[in-house]
Design an enzyme around this catalytic site. Structure first.
Site, mmCIF file in Angstrom:
data_model
loop_
_atom_site.group_PDB
_atom_site.id
_atom_site.type_symbol
_atom_site.label_atom_id
_atom_site.label_comp_id
_atom_site.label_asym_id
_atom_site.label_seq_id
_atom_site.Cartn_x
_atom_site.Cartn_y
_atom_site.Cartn_z
ATOM 1 N N GLU A 1 0.819 -1.207 0.000
ATOM 2 C CA GLU A 1 0.000 0.000 0.000
ATOM 3 C C GLU A 1 0.854 1.259 0.000
ATOM 4 O O GLU A 1 1.942 1.280 0.557
ATOM 5 C CB GLU A 1 -0.860 0.022 1.268
ATOM 6 N N CYS B 1 5.737 -7.293 7.402
ATOM 7 C CA CYS B 1 6.750 -6.839 8.368
ATOM 8 C C CYS B 1 6.986 -7.940 9.391
ATOM 9 O O CYS B 1 6.063 -8.659 9.746
ATOM 10 C CB CYS B 1 6.252 -5.573 9.070
ATOM 11 N N CYS C 1 3.296 8.360 1.250
ATOM 12 C CA CYS C 1 3.763 7.415 2.253
ATOM 13 C C CYS C 1 3.950 6.082 1.529
ATOM 14 O O CYS C 1 2.990 5.530 0.993
ATOM 15 C CB CYS C 1 2.691 7.315 3.335
ATOM 16 N N CYS D 1 4.347 -5.702 15.838
ATOM 17 C CA CYS D 1 3.712 -4.794 16.806
ATOM 18 C C CYS D 1 2.228 -5.164 16.896
ATOM 19 O O CYS D 1 1.574 -5.360 15.865
ATOM 20 C CB CYS D 1 3.879 -3.344 16.373
ATOM 21 N N CYS E 1 -1.580 2.309 6.953
ATOM 22 C CA CYS E 1 -1.208 1.196 6.082
ATOM 23 C C CYS E 1 -1.425 -0.190 6.669
ATOM 24 O O CYS E 1 -1.400 -0.385 7.855
ATOM 25 C CB CYS E 1 0.234 1.361 5.659
ATOM 26 N N CYS F 1 -0.670 -3.140 15.010
ATOM 27 C CA CYS F 1 -0.460 -2.793 13.600
ATOM 28 C C CYS F 1 -1.015 -3.858 12.648
ATOM 29 O O CYS F 1 -0.730 -5.048 12.798
ATOM 30 C CB CYS F 1 1.041 -2.618 13.381
HETATM 31 N N1 SAH Z 1 7.851 0.094 10.595
HETATM 32 C C1 SAH Z 1 7.983 1.489 10.719
HETATM 33 C C2 SAH Z 1 7.256 2.274 9.654
HETATM 34 C C3 SAH Z 1 5.935 1.768 9.238
HETATM 35 S S1 SAH Z 1 4.646 1.844 10.432
HETATM 36 C C4 SAH Z 1 7.568 1.945 12.100
HETATM 37 O O1 SAH Z 1 7.009 1.159 12.834
HETATM 38 O O2 SAH Z 1 7.850 3.094 12.430
HETATM 39 C C5 SAH Z 1 4.202 3.555 10.316
HETATM 40 C C6 SAH Z 1 3.655 4.166 11.590
HETATM 41 O O3 SAH Z 1 2.316 3.722 11.829
HETATM 42 C C7 SAH Z 1 4.440 3.805 12.831
HETATM 43 O O4 SAH Z 1 4.635 4.936 13.638
HETATM 44 C C8 SAH Z 1 3.529 2.808 13.489
HETATM 45 O O5 SAH Z 1 3.822 2.675 14.846
HETATM 46 C C9 SAH Z 1 2.180 3.400 13.187
HETATM 47 N N2 SAH Z 1 1.055 2.500 13.355
HETATM 48 C C10 SAH Z 1 0.973 1.194 13.078
HETATM 49 N N3 SAH Z 1 -0.261 0.724 13.388
HETATM 50 C C11 SAH Z 1 -0.961 1.762 13.852
HETATM 51 C C12 SAH Z 1 -2.287 1.916 14.339
HETATM 52 N N4 SAH Z 1 -3.139 0.884 14.407
HETATM 53 N N5 SAH Z 1 -2.678 3.142 14.739
HETATM 54 C C13 SAH Z 1 -1.826 4.204 14.696
HETATM 55 N N6 SAH Z 1 -0.570 4.134 14.256
HETATM 56 C C14 SAH Z 1 -0.135 2.912 13.840
HETATM 57 FE FE1 SF4 Z 2 6.205 -3.312 11.412
HETATM 58 FE FE2 SF4 Z 2 3.845 -2.262 11.899
HETATM 59 FE FE3 SF4 Z 2 5.614 -2.470 13.861
HETATM 60 FE FE4 SF4 Z 2 6.027 -0.688 11.877
HETATM 61 S S1 SF4 Z 2 4.370 -0.666 13.373
HETATM 62 S S2 SF4 Z 2 7.502 -2.124 12.762
HETATM 63 S S3 SF4 Z 2 5.125 -1.820 10.150
HETATM 64 S S4 SF4 Z 2 4.662 -4.175 12.768
#
Ligand code: SAH
Ligand code: SF4
Length: 343
Positions: free
Chosen positions: A90, A110, A103, A114, A331, A117
């Site tokens: 995406e 990934c 973006c 997390c 995303c 996410c």
């Molecule tokens: N992997 C990298 C970049 C991609 S994620 C990272 O984690 O920074 C991009 C951003 O979206 C990160 O700050 C991540 O913590 C946030 N993110 C992921 N899931 C989310 C959610 N459900 N609500 C808000 N932010 C989220």
């Molecule tokens: Fe990976 Fe999502 Fe964690 Fe970013 S926030 S490191 S994309 S699992």
């Protein structure tokens, strides 16, 4: 096969010379690639022999639009792109007063897991190549008929877990061989892969580093972000200080506020004490609820309370404007529903 769009002009030049072609041909090839051609046969000012050589030894990456969602609220556009092997990622294009920002994704899925996410929940398939990162930008520009001036590596994937390809992408995209976007217009977001933050700092690039912190203590952070078990908050902040010293750039800390998890006044106070005196800014984001996570965004008053506590201690914080809220612009969610047979 050689991924020609991941090469710098001098590398294409060497490839051609080594295979008996004239040096100046590389300029022609690069200018066709910059025009966004999909095949070598479209390069109509190069000799047949060179076309044949390129067809046999190289390929041109592309990002095909599989789905496109446009926000009725603010015009934010979300794409699902597929690559040559059918894998999808995406990208999101947002319009700001200073221009268009994209973006992009850096991996298919990934590994970091997390818990809040959508990307993390759907697992990992593979790294993206530098050309596949470039193609997301080119395809969006072509589709929208605009020039994109800002790039954010905040889509699917952990950029620092695909370090070599991401660094090559950064150098390519900021060079005249490609779109020529200045490093100061690029932001890289990481969950905190500490050794790679040091490596990136030593490169001295002028890009903005955004660090997904999301919690003030190891106890809370380790629960939602497994990476914290490998590199804890104090190691992460030490790396961030090193980055700031090396580059003189301000770091942004991302903090997704989750109801009852990381949004108490106590959390804000601890966060302030850890960030005090750093050249940084905190971006507060209401967490996006993702199916299956059980997390809910904080009550609205929590944001102001956080801002007050942080600013009283000299740490600046703002609530990130939510764009594309009607199309799930964050995303990982579109690909997930696409794979599950949705939208
Ligand atoms: N992997 C990298 C970049 C991609 S994620 C990272 O984690 O920074 C991009 C951003 O979206 C990160 O700050 C991540 O913590 C946030 N993110 C992921 N899931 C989310 C959610 N459900 N609500 C808000 N932010 C989220
Ligand atoms: Fe990976 Fe999502 Fe964690 Fe970013 S926030 S490191 S994309 S699992």
């Amino acid at each position: 096969m050689i991924d020609i769009k991941s090469l710098f002009e001098n590398e294409i030049e060497k490839l051609l010379i080594d295979n008996g072609f004239q040096k100046f041909r590389s300029k022609q090839v690069v200018s066709w690639l910059k025009k966004g051609v999909d095949s070598f046969s479209e390069m109509n000012n190069i000799p047949k022999q060179l076309k044949e050589f390129l067809c046999e030894n190289c390929y041109i990456s592309s990002a095909k639009i599989e789905r496109k969602l446009v926000s009725a609220i603010d015009g934010t556009v979300k794409y699902l792109f597929s690559f040559n092997d059918g894998e999808c990622v995406e990208s999101v294009v947002m319009k700001y007063h200073h221009g268009y920002s994209i973006c992009i994704s850096t991996q298919v899925g990934c590994k970091m897991g997390c818990t809040f996410c959508a990307t993390g929940k759907s697992g990992y398939s593979r790294n993206l190549t530098p050309s596949e990162m470039i193609c997301q930008i080119e395809s969006a520009q072509k589709d929208l008929g605009v020039r994109i001036s800002n790039i954010v590596l905040m889509g699917m994937g952990e950029p620092l877990d695909n370090y070599d390809n991401v660094v090559r992408f950064l150098k390519l995209i900021s060079s005249e061989d490609s779109l020529n976007v200045g490093m100061r217009h690029i932001t890289l977001s990481t969950c905190g892969v500490v050794p790679k933050i040091y490596e990136l700092a030593d490169l001295g690039l002028q890009l903005t580093l955004s660090v997904s912190l999301h919690a003030p203590t190891d106890e809370v952070r380790s629960e939602t972000m497994p990476i914290n078990k490998a590199y804890n908050i104090s190691e992460l902040l030490k790396a961030c200080r090193y980055y700031i010293n090396k580059t003189n750039r301000r770091i942004s800390f991302e903090y997704a506020m989750i109801d009852g998890v990381n949004d108490t006044d106590e959390c804000a106070t601890i966060l302030a004490s850890k960030l005090k005196g750093m050249l940084c800014h905190v971006n507060l984001i209401p967490v996006n609820s993702v199916k299956g996570t059980g997390f809910v965004k904080s009550k609205i008053d929590r944001q102001q309370s956080f801002i007050d506590i942080l600013s009283k201690r000299g740490v600046t914080a703002t609530v990130r404007r939510t764009l594309g809220s009607d199309i799930n612009a964050s995303c990982g969610q579109l690909r997930r529903s696409y794979k599950e047979g949705g939208i």
